[in-house]
Write a protein that holds these residues in place. Sequence first.
Motif, PDB file in Angstrom:
ATOM      1  N   TRP A 130       0.878  -1.210   0.140  1.00  0.00           N
ATOM      2  CA  TRP A 130      -0.078   0.166   0.090  1.00  0.00           C
ATOM      3  C   TRP A 130       0.985   1.586  -0.157  1.00  0.00           C
ATOM      4  CZ3 TRP A 130      -5.678   0.158   0.235  1.00  0.00           C
ATOM      5  CH2 TRP A 130      -5.974  -1.189   0.394  1.00  0.00           C
ATOM      6  N   GLY A 131       0.307   2.379  -0.634  1.00  0.00           N
ATOM      7  CA  GLY A 131       1.529   3.332  -0.335  1.00  0.00           C
ATOM      8  C   GLY A 131       0.427   4.813  -0.965  1.00  0.00           C
ATOM      9  N   ILE A 132       1.303   5.922  -1.436  1.00  0.00           N
ATOM     10  CA  ILE A 132       0.528   7.158  -1.532  1.00  0.00           C
ATOM     11  C   ILE A 132       1.827   7.718  -2.563  1.00  0.00           C
ATOM     12  CG2 ILE A 132       0.899   9.508  -0.851  1.00  0.00           C
ATOM     13  CD1 ILE A 132      -0.970   8.067   0.446  1.00  0.00           C
ATOM     14  N   SER A 133       0.949   7.949  -3.853  1.00  0.00           N
ATOM     15  CA  SER A 133       1.601   8.160  -4.966  1.00  0.00           C
ATOM     16  C   SER A 133       1.187   9.618  -5.455  1.00  0.00           C
ATOM     17  CB  SER A 133       0.586   7.104  -6.904  1.00  0.00           C
ATOM     18  OG  SER A 133       1.176   6.890  -7.466  1.00  0.00           O
ATOM     19  N   PHE A 134       2.233   9.541  -6.313  1.00  0.00           N
ATOM     20  CA  PHE A 134       2.506  11.810  -6.524  1.00  0.00           C
ATOM     21  C   PHE A 134       1.839  11.859  -7.614  1.00  0.00           C
ATOM     22  CE2 PHE A 134       5.314  11.210  -3.039  1.00  0.00           C
ATOM     23  CZ  PHE A 134       4.326  11.583  -1.898  1.00  0.00           C
ATOM     24  N   THR A 135       1.233  13.235  -7.982  1.00  0.00           N
ATOM     25  CA  THR A 135       1.239  13.578  -9.420  1.00  0.00           C
ATOM     26  C   THR A 135       2.563  13.418 -10.485  1.00  0.00           C
ATOM     27  OG1 THR A 135       0.048  15.185  -8.570  1.00  0.00           O
ATOM     28  CG2 THR A 135      -1.427  13.094  -9.631  1.00  0.00           C
ATOM     29  N   SER A 136       2.625  13.903 -11.493  1.00  0.00           N
ATOM     30  CA  SER A 136       3.713  14.644 -12.063  1.00  0.00           C
ATOM     31  C   SER A 136       3.641  16.015 -11.542  1.00  0.00           C
ATOM     32  CB  SER A 136       4.131  13.512 -13.745  1.00  0.00           C
ATOM     33  OG  SER A 136       2.737  14.551 -14.720  1.00  0.00           O
ATOM     34  N   GLY A 137       2.809  16.050 -11.808  1.00  0.00           N
ATOM     35  CA  GLY A 137       2.948  17.299 -11.447  1.00  0.00           C
ATOM     36  C   GLY A 137       2.685  18.507 -10.517  1.00  0.00           C
TER      37      GLY A 137
END
Length: 166
Positions: free
Chosen positions: A76-83
């Motif tokens: 499980w994790g936190i994914s950041f958007t490219s912007g």
Amino acid sequence: MPLLFRKIIKTNSHHRGFTMIELVVVLIVMAIMAAVIMYKYTSVNADVASETEILNSSLRFAQIKALENAIDDDTWGISFTSGGSSYSLVNIKNGVQTSPINLPGEYKLLPTHTLPSGMTITGSTVNFDKWGKNPDGNDVSIVLNQGGSASATIKVTKYTGHIQIQ
């Protein structure tokens, strides 16, 4: 009136200086300027501090989900958007990332947490395995930045998964 008194009165009337009203007006203007500057400075720092705490809570939530639900190689994790303007909770099962999942308090059509205008986030995706640590074996630093005027860093320690605001 004797000549001596006329001279004293005449010389006193030509002294130049600030009146009490002028001094008070200048002090009031300076106080207003200081209040505006302090408000701008503290509101920017408050936004960064608030978003840092929200991200910290989201990371801990992902870590708890991994401790409770991860099986074998699932994470499980936190994914950041490219912007760098938002992030979301993700689950990786058998190497395949599922669709983003709503974080606590995020009940929108798109399950992402969007940062306030002017704020960006930099860092790599943070995953947690069934032991609550980062399976990549690297420390992860995440930086929130508010237009260059204020920033905060969150560090996730590689072997323990310890999350710390710096």
